[in-house]
Design a protein around this motif. Structure first.
Motif, PDB file in Angstrom:
ATOM      1  N   GLY A 121     -29.720  85.167   4.107  1.00  0.00           N
ATOM      2  CA  GLY A 121     -29.038  86.313   4.784  1.00  0.00           C
ATOM      3  C   GLY A 121     -29.845  87.402   4.798  1.00  0.00           C
ATOM      4  N   PHE A 122     -31.117  87.546   5.566  1.00  0.00           N
ATOM      5  CA  PHE A 122     -31.634  88.892   5.429  1.00  0.00           C
ATOM      6  C   PHE A 122     -30.391  89.605   6.476  1.00  0.00           C
ATOM      7  CE2 PHE A 122     -35.603  87.352   4.656  1.00  0.00           C
ATOM      8  CZ  PHE A 122     -35.885  87.196   3.482  1.00  0.00           C
ATOM      9  N   MET A 123     -30.783  90.824   6.070  1.00  0.00           N
ATOM     10  CA  MET A 123     -29.849  90.821   7.145  1.00  0.00           C
ATOM     11  C   MET A 123     -31.268  92.471   7.711  1.00  0.00           C
ATOM     12  SD  MET A 123     -26.225  90.311   7.575  1.00  0.00           S
ATOM     13  CE  MET A 123     -25.652  91.934   7.912  1.00  0.00           C
ATOM     14  N   SER A 124     -30.658  92.928   9.641  1.00  0.00           N
ATOM     15  CA  SER A 124     -31.467  94.495  10.147  1.00  0.00           C
ATOM     16  C   SER A 124     -31.289  95.458   9.082  1.00  0.00           C
ATOM     17  CB  SER A 124     -30.703  94.049  11.615  1.00  0.00           C
ATOM     18  OG  SER A 124     -31.034  95.184  12.540  1.00  0.00           O
ATOM     19  N   VAL A 125     -32.078  96.196   9.454  1.00  0.00           N
ATOM     20  CA  VAL A 125     -31.913  97.276   8.481  1.00  0.00           C
ATOM     21  C   VAL A 125     -31.433  98.423   9.333  1.00  0.00           C
ATOM     22  CG1 VAL A 125     -33.388  99.355   7.631  1.00  0.00           C
ATOM     23  CG2 VAL A 125     -34.388  96.474   7.406  1.00  0.00           C
ATOM     24  N   ASP A 126     -31.807  99.034  10.913  1.00  0.00           N
ATOM     25  CA  ASP A 126     -30.269  99.892  11.631  1.00  0.00           C
ATOM     26  C   ASP A 126     -29.541  99.303  11.417  1.00  0.00           C
ATOM     27  OD1 ASP A 126     -33.038 101.574  10.759  1.00  0.00           O
ATOM     28  OD2 ASP A 126     -33.684 101.182  12.187  1.00  0.00           O
ATOM     29  N   LEU A 127     -29.671  98.070  12.621  1.00  0.00           N
ATOM     30  CA  LEU A 127     -28.887  97.693  13.109  1.00  0.00           C
ATOM     31  C   LEU A 127     -27.528  97.170  12.231  1.00  0.00           C
ATOM     32  CD1 LEU A 127     -30.477  95.874  16.058  1.00  0.00           C
ATOM     33  CD2 LEU A 127     -29.098  97.868  16.144  1.00  0.00           C
ATOM     34  N   GLY A 128     -28.033  96.511  11.307  1.00  0.00           N
ATOM     35  CA  GLY A 128     -27.026  96.098  10.345  1.00  0.00           C
ATOM     36  C   GLY A 128     -26.338  94.609  10.644  1.00  0.00           C
ATOM     37  N   ILE A 129     -27.356  93.798  11.439  1.00  0.00           N
ATOM     38  CA  ILE A 129     -26.660  92.624  11.530  1.00  0.00           C
ATOM     39  C   ILE A 129     -27.857  91.085  10.864  1.00  0.00           C
ATOM     40  CG2 ILE A 129     -25.973  93.443  13.813  1.00  0.00           C
ATOM     41  CD1 ILE A 129     -28.483  92.723  15.143  1.00  0.00           C
ATOM     42  N   PRO A 130     -27.376  90.084  11.082  1.00  0.00           N
ATOM     43  CA  PRO A 130     -28.655  89.355  10.470  1.00  0.00           C
ATOM     44  C   PRO A 130     -29.181  89.169  11.100  1.00  0.00           C
ATOM     45  CG  PRO A 130     -26.130  87.973  10.787  1.00  0.00           C
ATOM     46  CD  PRO A 130     -25.745  89.398  11.160  1.00  0.00           C
ATOM     47  N   GLN A 131     -30.331  88.908  10.728  1.00  0.00           N
ATOM     48  CA  GLN A 131     -31.351  89.313  11.232  1.00  0.00           C
ATOM     49  C   GLN A 131     -32.303  88.208  11.900  1.00  0.00           C
ATOM     50  OE1 GLN A 131     -34.056  92.174  10.654  1.00  0.00           O
ATOM     51  NE2 GLN A 131     -35.216  90.884  12.717  1.00  0.00           N
ATOM     52  N   TRP A 132     -31.607  86.401  11.600  1.00  0.00           N
ATOM     53  CA  TRP A 132     -30.832  85.618  12.664  1.00  0.00           C
ATOM     54  C   TRP A 132     -30.980  85.634  14.290  1.00  0.00           C
ATOM     55  CZ3 TRP A 132     -27.985  82.913  15.462  1.00  0.00           C
ATOM     56  CH2 TRP A 132     -26.396  83.090  14.933  1.00  0.00           C
ATOM     57  N   ILE A 133     -30.692  86.616  14.281  1.00  0.00           N
ATOM     58  CA  ILE A 133     -29.326  86.999  15.805  1.00  0.00           C
ATOM     59  C   ILE A 133     -31.080  87.325  16.879  1.00  0.00           C
ATOM     60  CG2 ILE A 133     -27.861  88.185  17.368  1.00  0.00           C
ATOM     61  CD1 ILE A 133     -26.269  87.507  14.461  1.00  0.00           C
ATOM     62  N   PRO A 134     -31.269  88.458  16.440  1.00  0.00           N
ATOM     63  CA  PRO A 134     -32.880  88.668  17.159  1.00  0.00           C
ATOM     64  C   PRO A 134     -33.710  88.047  17.516  1.00  0.00           C
ATOM     65  CG  PRO A 134     -32.465  90.715  15.405  1.00  0.00           C
ATOM     66  CD  PRO A 134     -30.958  89.133  15.225  1.00  0.00           C
ATOM     67  N   MET A 135     -34.067  86.805  15.927  1.00  0.00           N
ATOM     68  CA  MET A 135     -34.469  85.912  15.840  1.00  0.00           C
ATOM     69  C   MET A 135     -35.092  85.094  16.698  1.00  0.00           C
ATOM     70  SD  MET A 135     -37.547  87.583  14.556  1.00  0.00           S
ATOM     71  CE  MET A 135     -37.773  89.410  14.355  1.00  0.00           C
ATOM     72  N   VAL A 136     -33.835  83.891  16.594  1.00  0.00           N
ATOM     73  CA  VAL A 136     -33.360  83.201  17.784  1.00  0.00           C
ATOM     74  C   VAL A 136     -34.350  82.581  19.166  1.00  0.00           C
ATOM     75  CG1 VAL A 136     -31.745  84.068  19.292  1.00  0.00           C
ATOM     76  CG2 VAL A 136     -31.867  81.576  18.232  1.00  0.00           C
ATOM     77  N   VAL A 137     -35.008  84.449  19.448  1.00  0.00           N
ATOM     78  CA  VAL A 137     -35.373  84.546  20.988  1.00  0.00           C
ATOM     79  C   VAL A 137     -36.344  83.521  20.388  1.00  0.00           C
ATOM     80  CG1 VAL A 137     -36.586  86.884  20.418  1.00  0.00           C
ATOM     81  CG2 VAL A 137     -37.003  86.083  22.526  1.00  0.00           C
ATOM     82  N   ILE A 138     -37.651  83.541  19.516  1.00  0.00           N
ATOM     83  CA  ILE A 138     -38.420  82.793  19.761  1.00  0.00           C
ATOM     84  C   ILE A 138     -38.257  80.850  19.522  1.00  0.00           C
ATOM     85  CG2 ILE A 138     -40.108  81.764  17.575  1.00  0.00           C
ATOM     86  CD1 ILE A 138     -39.762  84.570  16.097  1.00  0.00           C
ATOM     87  N   PRO A 139     -37.692  80.617  19.161  1.00  0.00           N
ATOM     88  CA  PRO A 139     -37.827  79.118  19.591  1.00  0.00           C
ATOM     89  C   PRO A 139     -36.618  78.900  21.219  1.00  0.00           C
ATOM     90  CG  PRO A 139     -35.454  79.510  18.309  1.00  0.00           C
ATOM     91  CD  PRO A 139     -36.912  80.681  17.587  1.00  0.00           C
ATOM     92  N   VAL A 140     -36.239  79.734  21.520  1.00  0.00           N
ATOM     93  CA  VAL A 140     -35.291  79.519  22.229  1.00  0.00           C
ATOM     94  C   VAL A 140     -36.445  79.912  23.976  1.00  0.00           C
ATOM     95  CG1 VAL A 140     -33.817  80.495  24.364  1.00  0.00           C
ATOM     96  CG2 VAL A 140     -32.882  80.412  21.902  1.00  0.00           C
ATOM     97  N   ALA A 141     -36.780  80.843  24.013  1.00  0.00           N
ATOM     98  CA  ALA A 141     -37.993  80.592  25.063  1.00  0.00           C
ATOM     99  C   ALA A 141     -39.054  80.569  24.855  1.00  0.00           C
ATOM    100  CB  ALA A 141     -38.874  83.211  24.745  1.00  0.00           C
ATOM    101  N   PHE A 142     -39.528  80.091  23.358  1.00  0.00           N
ATOM    102  CA  PHE A 142     -40.628  78.973  23.732  1.00  0.00           C
ATOM    103  C   PHE A 142     -40.337  77.914  24.486  1.00  0.00           C
ATOM    104  CE2 PHE A 142     -42.975  82.516  21.344  1.00  0.00           C
ATOM    105  CZ  PHE A 142     -43.990  81.900  21.624  1.00  0.00           C
ATOM    106  N   PHE A 143     -39.242  77.075  24.305  1.00  0.00           N
ATOM    107  CA  PHE A 143     -38.252  76.207  24.590  1.00  0.00           C
ATOM    108  C   PHE A 143     -38.362  75.939  25.720  1.00  0.00           C
ATOM    109  CE2 PHE A 143     -36.288  74.379  20.042  1.00  0.00           C
ATOM    110  CZ  PHE A 143     -37.372  73.375  20.146  1.00  0.00           C
ATOM    111  N   ALA A 144     -38.184  77.227  26.235  1.00  0.00           N
ATOM    112  CA  ALA A 144     -38.412  77.376  28.179  1.00  0.00           C
ATOM    113  C   ALA A 144     -39.363  77.566  28.383  1.00  0.00           C
ATOM    114  CB  ALA A 144     -37.110  79.002  28.160  1.00  0.00           C
ATOM    115  N   ALA A 145     -40.325  77.882  28.041  1.00  0.00           N
ATOM    116  CA  ALA A 145     -41.623  77.651  28.552  1.00  0.00           C
ATOM    117  C   ALA A 145     -42.309  76.318  28.778  1.00  0.00           C
ATOM    118  CB  ALA A 145     -42.475  79.186  27.785  1.00  0.00           C
TER     119      ALA A 145
END
Length: 180
Positions: A121-145
């Protein structure tokens, strides 16, 4: 089946290129606006710094994934060019396979990381959104690569050994001149 891969190829390329370009452009504009607000109007956007960081990270990772399609990553082929054709082809296949394993490793554990962050349940400090949302880039970009490297392995496996090194050099020259 080849029509499916053509559509998948276009979709992944469009996603990679679009996210990279939109992310870097938006990040630069947002950084400029925030600097102007801070230095000329003594105010600023509190959420801009974190947003800019995420935009640049997304741009870099999706740009790197797109780079695998275009073959613009650093490759040291000075030795491979001097190898006999079969050894050169095998060397390129092994190097690409190692890259594929690494990318899949990062994508797999990146997915586990995203799920862990979501569960905690980590939240982004300044944006106030769940931290997993910006972190989803890791699996998506690496699967694309990973898909792009797998595609490259398939292309190398289908080429005659005596044309593999020459076609790699030709592809780099072609891709540096021709824009799609």
């Amino acid at each position: 089946m080849s029509k499916f891969f053509e559509i998948l190829d276009l979709g992944i390329a469009a996603m990679n290129k679009s996210i990279a370009v939109i992310g870097i452009s938006t990040g630069v504009v947002l950084a400029f606006i925030n600097v102007v607000l801070r230095y000329f109007f003594d105010t600023g956007l509190t959420w801009a710094g974190e947003t800019i960081n995420y935009l640049f990270i997304w741009s870099a990772l999706f740009g790197a994934a797109y780079g695998f399609k275009k073959g613009i990553h650093i490759a040291v082929t000075i030795l491979v060019e001097r190898f006999p054709p079969l050894l050169a082809k095998a060397s390129l296949m092994i190097a690409s396979l190692i890259s594929l394993i690494f990318l899949l490793f990062i994508a797999y554990f990146g997915l586990h990381y995203v799920l862990l962050v979501k569960d905690m349940g980590f939240m982004s400090v300044d944006l106030g959104i769940p931290q997993w949302i910006p972190m989803v880039v890791i699996p998506v970009a690496f699967f694309a690569a990973s898909y792009r490297v797998g595609e490259k392995i398939y292309e190398i496996s289908k080429q005659p050994a005596d044309t593999v090194v020459k076609s790699a050099a030709d592809e780099i020259i072609h891709d540096s001149v021709v824009k799609d």
